[in-house]
Each structure stands twice: as structure tokens, then as C-alpha cells.
Design a protein around this motif. Structure first.
Motif, PDB file in Angstrom:
ATOM      1  N   VAL A 162      27.591  43.359  44.024  1.00 51.35           N
ATOM      2  CA  VAL A 162      27.314  43.042  42.611  1.00 51.35           C
ATOM      3  C   VAL A 162      27.823  41.659  42.203  1.00 51.35           C
ATOM      4  CG1 VAL A 162      27.153  45.422  41.781  1.00 51.35           C
ATOM      5  CG2 VAL A 162      29.405  44.341  41.976  1.00 51.35           C
ATOM      6  N   LEU A 163      28.732  41.081  42.989  1.00 51.45           N
ATOM      7  CA  LEU A 163      29.266  39.765  42.620  1.00 51.45           C
ATOM      8  C   LEU A 163      28.777  38.660  43.546  1.00 51.45           C
ATOM      9  CD1 LEU A 163      31.340  39.695  45.055  1.00 51.45           C
ATOM     10  CD2 LEU A 163      32.988  40.592  43.446  1.00 51.45           C
ATOM     11  N   THR A 164      27.872  39.009  44.448  1.00 49.29           N
ATOM     12  CA  THR A 164      27.415  38.016  45.436  1.00 49.29           C
ATOM     13  C   THR A 164      26.780  36.809  44.746  1.00 49.29           C
ATOM     14  OG1 THR A 164      27.055  39.749  47.051  1.00 49.29           O
ATOM     15  CG2 THR A 164      25.887  37.672  47.420  1.00 49.29           C
TER      16      THR A 164
ATOM     17  N   GLY B 222      29.045  45.090  36.783  1.00 53.89           N
ATOM     18  CA  GLY B 222      28.700  45.765  38.043  1.00 53.89           C
ATOM     19  C   GLY B 222      29.946  46.185  38.799  1.00 53.89           C
ATOM     20  N   MET B 223      30.952  45.311  38.842  1.00 53.36           N
ATOM     21  CA  MET B 223      32.200  45.634  39.552  1.00 53.36           C
ATOM     22  C   MET B 223      32.902  46.811  38.882  1.00 53.36           C
ATOM     23  SD  MET B 223      33.405  41.707  40.005  1.00 53.36           S
ATOM     24  CE  MET B 223      34.955  41.920  40.851  1.00 53.36           C
ATOM     25  N   ALA B 224      32.958  46.754  37.548  1.00 53.09           N
ATOM     26  CA  ALA B 224      33.629  47.825  36.806  1.00 53.09           C
ATOM     27  C   ALA B 224      32.941  49.159  37.067  1.00 53.09           C
ATOM     28  CB  ALA B 224      33.639  47.497  35.312  1.00 53.09           C
TER      29      ALA B 224
ATOM     30  N   HIS C 247      38.936  46.590  42.160  1.00 52.18           N
ATOM     31  CA  HIS C 247      37.917  45.901  41.371  1.00 52.18           C
ATOM     32  C   HIS C 247      37.777  44.482  41.942  1.00 52.18           C
ATOM     33  CE1 HIS C 247      36.718  43.541  37.750  1.00 52.18           C
ATOM     34  NE2 HIS C 247      36.150  44.640  37.322  1.00 52.18           N
ATOM     35  N   ALA C 248      37.264  44.409  43.163  1.00 54.60           N
ATOM     36  CA  ALA C 248      37.100  43.137  43.879  1.00 54.60           C
ATOM     37  C   ALA C 248      36.368  43.459  45.169  1.00 54.60           C
ATOM     38  CB  ALA C 248      38.460  42.517  44.210  1.00 54.60           C
ATOM     39  N   VAL C 249      35.718  42.446  45.721  1.00 53.28           N
ATOM     40  CA  VAL C 249      35.113  42.687  47.036  1.00 53.28           C
ATOM     41  C   VAL C 249      36.176  42.520  48.113  1.00 53.28           C
ATOM     42  CG1 VAL C 249      34.230  40.306  47.308  1.00 53.28           C
ATOM     43  CG2 VAL C 249      33.171  42.166  48.554  1.00 53.28           C
ATOM     44  N   GLY C 250      37.106  41.553  47.912  1.00 53.33           N
ATOM     45  CA  GLY C 250      38.210  41.361  48.858  1.00 53.33           C
ATOM     46  C   GLY C 250      39.233  42.468  48.678  1.00 53.33           C
ATOM     47  N   TYR C 251      39.880  42.861  49.767  1.00 52.01           N
ATOM     48  CA  TYR C 251      40.930  43.889  49.628  1.00 52.01           C
ATOM     49  C   TYR C 251      42.164  43.512  50.430  1.00 52.01           C
ATOM     50  CZ  TYR C 251      37.956  45.377  53.538  1.00 52.01           C
ATOM     51  OH  TYR C 251      37.181  45.399  54.660  1.00 52.01           O
TER      52      TYR C 251
ATOM     53  N   PRO D 259      40.208  28.568  37.610  1.00 50.35           N
ATOM     54  CA  PRO D 259      41.100  29.742  37.674  1.00 50.35           C
ATOM     55  C   PRO D 259      40.404  30.997  38.200  1.00 50.35           C
ATOM     56  CG  PRO D 259      40.391  29.393  35.424  1.00 50.35           C
ATOM     57  CD  PRO D 259      39.748  28.299  36.228  1.00 50.35           C
ATOM     58  N   HIS D 260      40.002  30.982  39.444  1.00 49.13           N
ATOM     59  CA  HIS D 260      39.429  32.141  40.132  1.00 49.13           C
ATOM     60  C   HIS D 260      38.299  32.788  39.310  1.00 49.13           C
ATOM     61  CE1 HIS D 260      40.554  35.343  43.341  1.00 49.13           C
ATOM     62  NE2 HIS D 260      39.269  35.386  43.093  1.00 49.13           N
ATOM     63  N   LEU D 261      37.247  32.003  39.096  1.00 49.51           N
ATOM     64  CA  LEU D 261      36.137  32.452  38.245  1.00 49.51           C
ATOM     65  C   LEU D 261      34.911  32.918  39.026  1.00 49.51           C
ATOM     66  CD1 LEU D 261      36.181  29.640  35.494  1.00 49.51           C
ATOM     67  CD2 LEU D 261      37.207  31.915  35.397  1.00 49.51           C
TER      68      LEU D 261
ATOM     69  N   ALA E  32      36.943  31.529  48.268  1.00 46.64           N
ATOM     70  CA  ALA E  32      37.246  32.792  48.965  1.00 46.64           C
ATOM     71  C   ALA E  32      38.668  33.239  48.614  1.00 46.64           C
ATOM     72  CB  ALA E  32      37.059  32.614  50.471  1.00 46.64           C
ATOM     73  N   ARG E  33      39.646  32.774  49.355  1.00 48.45           N
ATOM     74  CA  ARG E  33      41.054  33.079  49.062  1.00 48.45           C
ATOM     75  C   ARG E  33      41.905  31.849  49.376  1.00 48.45           C
ATOM     76  NH1 ARG E  33      39.320  36.689  46.619  1.00 48.45           N
ATOM     77  NH2 ARG E  33      39.768  38.930  46.775  1.00 48.45           N
ATOM     78  N   GLY E  34      42.876  31.564  48.508  1.00 47.35           N
ATOM     79  CA  GLY E  34      43.706  30.374  48.667  1.00 47.35           C
ATOM     80  C   GLY E  34      44.459  30.335  49.988  1.00 47.35           C
TER      81      GLY E  34
HETATM   82  C1  GLV Z   1      37.233  38.212  43.947  1.00 50.54           C
HETATM   83  O1  GLV Z   1      37.923  37.336  44.330  1.00 50.54           O
HETATM   84  C2  GLV Z   1      36.855  39.370  44.716  1.00 50.54           C
HETATM   85  O2  GLV Z   1      37.319  39.553  45.846  1.00 50.54           O
HETATM   86  O3  GLV Z   1      36.070  40.161  44.184  1.00 50.54           O
END
Ligand code: GLV
Length: 311
Positions: free
Chosen positions: A104-106, A288-290, A79-83, A276-278, A230-232
Motif C-alpha cells: 500500500v505504500l509502494t 492503507g497501512m492503517a 504499521h510499516a513495511v520494514g520490520y 523527516p521520513h516522509l 530506505a533506512r538510515g
Molecule cells: C517506512 O519506513 C516503512 O517501513 O513503512
């Protein structure tokens, strides 16, 4: 009943209980949802040994240990675009399908990035702290001056869907937008040397981990800002803190190392604004992600190829 597949969902999804995709999943599978309060690590979840599918969050490590604890597993729907949380080689070796939730989260993430640009440039963090501490002593012409985005150069590092959406919005604000990515744009060093704001939009992988270190920060302009949604782990936080003592004016971050534990030096730094990673935290994006994750599970459990397969 022995043939009904079991599905584990790492955290409750932002879907109405009557959502069509959710109901369709519940029709074909027995679904277990781990609560937000649950202290049981996903790898130790008692249902893991029986499940055919798992919906993971981007913060759940899916490694060989996890896969060994789930011998029936056919799909990990992230449930994320990053993997970057998933060991794709280990999943491939086990024949486990991995899917993500792109697209969906763009817009949500790009909108948040524009918020971070304003927060950094107009000193939202310092302003909020002043108000909360009752330290506002009255308006004056030199109070908390920031800088305008219009006319400033925005350097976008990584030009996938989110980077491109940020570019379009920043351009509409009158920014001079450049980008750098393996697919094109200008050289990263030139982007760093000439940008007033540098915004990170690349995935975390072996090449981008620690990509922003002392060398990169030293190249950045005097008085410039770093934005990261993006990512820490793409940023070396010690190098960032050192740069904030030298050439950087500020930073606005939606992500950081070891979430949710933020380095206290970043938490208390007046020129650092942290969320906090919003990035994808809108009703629209999370639904959309769900749905993408749930539909990927339905497809695989029904013997069909899922959309958004990454392995
Ligand atoms: C959020 O950080 C994602 O990768 O969807």
C-alpha cells in the motif's frame, strides 16, 4: 467485560473515525491509543501488560524487554513495511505473530524517491535556503546549475516492490536504469562505479547495516549523488560526509541515524537535502497501512490467520 481483548495503538492512525475497519476493531476490542504528545515509552505503557494486540510504528523497538512487559500479547501489527524494529526471534520464541503493511505504500515511497532525485539534481535545498535567507540577488545564466535526470544512469540497490516502482518511474523520465539485488541485476560494485545517482531500496538487516561505507563511496563516480528512502543505518554517515568532500556532488535523504536527531553536519551541509521520513506520508498510503494493521489485529483476535505475516 473481562473477556473483551485490549489493543494498544502506538500512535493515532490516519483513518477517519467512521472507517469500517476501525469500527470493526472497536466492536471486538477495547482500544487504547497513545497520543503523539505522549512521553511514555511504549514498553512502559500502563496498558501493555493487559493487551492481546499492539499496533506498533516502525520506530518502536519490539525486543524481549517489550515482549516481557506484554505477557498476553498475541500479535504485533507493525504499521510499516520494514520490520527491522522487531526482534523476530524473540517474537517467535514467545509465539507472538508479527505482521507488516507491504504494497500500500509502494507508490507513495517511489514518488517521494523521484522527488528526492529532483531535489538532489536541481539543488532544491540550496535554492530554498537562498530564498529564506533573502540571498537571491537576481537571475543569471550561471545561477545554481544542476543536472538533468534524462540520460543519467540511476543505480537502484534493492529491487523489491519499491525499487521496481522507482525503476519504472525513472525509466519514464528518460533515465538509464540498472539495479543490483541478491535476486539479480548487476554487481553492486559495477552499479556504484557507473551510476550518476545511486538510490537505496533494500531492507535494513544484519547484512545491509552499514552497507554503504568508505569502500562503497570510494567506488562511486565523480559528481554522483546518493539517495536514501530506505533506512538510515544502511549508510555510514561519517563515510557519507567524507565522500561529499571528495567524489559525491550531493545526497538526498528521507531517513537517517537516530531519527529524529539528525547529525548537525548533515543538517547544515549545503549539498544534503533531508526530509523527516516522509516516504509513505500520503493520505492514500497511510490509510492503507492503517487498514492492513487493523485488519491483521481483527483476524488474530478472531482466531483467523492474518495477511502479511512476517513471522
Ligand atoms: C517506512 O519506513 C516503512 O517501513 O513503512
Amino acid at each position: 467485560m473481562c473477556c473483551v481483548p485490549e489493543v494498544l495503538v502506538s500512535r493515532p492512525l490516519a483513518l477517519e473515525s467512521g472507517d469500517a475497519a476501525w469500527l470493526a476493531l472497536k466492536k471486538i476490542a477495547r482500544v487504547h491509543v497513545r497520543t503523539v504528545e505522549s512521553k511514555v515509552a511504549l514498553t512502559r505503557h500502563p496498558k501493555l501488560k493487559n493487551v492481546a494486540a499492539v499496533i506498533t510504528m516502525g520506530t518502536d523497538p519490539v525486543d524481549s524487554k517489550f515482549l516481557a512487559a506484554a505477557p498476553q500479547l498475541a500479535i504485533v501489527a507493525n504499521h510499516a513495511v520494514g520490520y527491522n524494529n522487531i526482534d523476530l526471534d524473540a517474537a517467535r520464541a514467545r509465539g507472538v505473530i508479527v505482521c507488516n503493511t507491504p504494497g500500500v505504500l509502494t507508490n507513495a515511497t517511489a514518488e517521494l524517491t523521484i522527488g528526492l532525485l529532483f531535489a538532489a539534481a536541481r539543488r532544491f535545498g540550496e535554492g530554498v535556503t537562498m530564498i529564506r535567507k533573502s540571498a537571491y540577488r537576481g537571475w543569471h545564466p550561471c545561477l545554481m546549475l544542476g543536472r538533468e535526470l534524462a540520460g543519467a544512469r540511476l543505480g537502484i540497490v534493492g529491487h523489491g516492490r519499491i525499487g521496481a516502482a522507482v525503476a519504472a518511474k525513472a525509466w519514464a523520465l528518460g533515465m538509464d536504469v540498472v539495479h543490483s539485488s541478491p535476486m539479480g541485476g548487476i554487481a553492486l560494485d559495477d552499479l556504484l562505479r557507473t551510476s550518476d545517482f545511486v538510490s537505496i531500496h533494500c531492507p535494513l538487516n544484519a547484512k545491509t547495516k552499514g552497507m554503504f561505507g568508505s569502500r562503497e563511496f570510494a567506488l562511486m563516480k565523480q559528481g554522483s549523488y546518493l539517495i536514501n528512502a530506505a533506512r538510515g543505518e544502511i549508510v555510514d554517515e561519517r563515510a557519507l560526509l567524507a565522500a561529499l568532500r571528495k567524489n559525491l556532488r550531493g545526497a538526498a535523504l528521507d531517513v537517517f541515524h537516530n531519527e529524529p536527531k539528525l547529525n548537525p553536519k548533515l543538517r547544515t551541509h549545503p549539498a544534503v537535502f533531508v526530509l523527516p521520513h516522509l516516504g509513505s506520508a500520503t493520505v492514500e498510503a497511510r490509510a492503507g497501512m492503517a487498514r492492513l494493521a487493523v485488519n491483521a489485529v481483527i483476524e488474530v483476535l478472531s482466531g483467523r490467520p492474518p495477511a502479511n505475516r512476517v513471522s
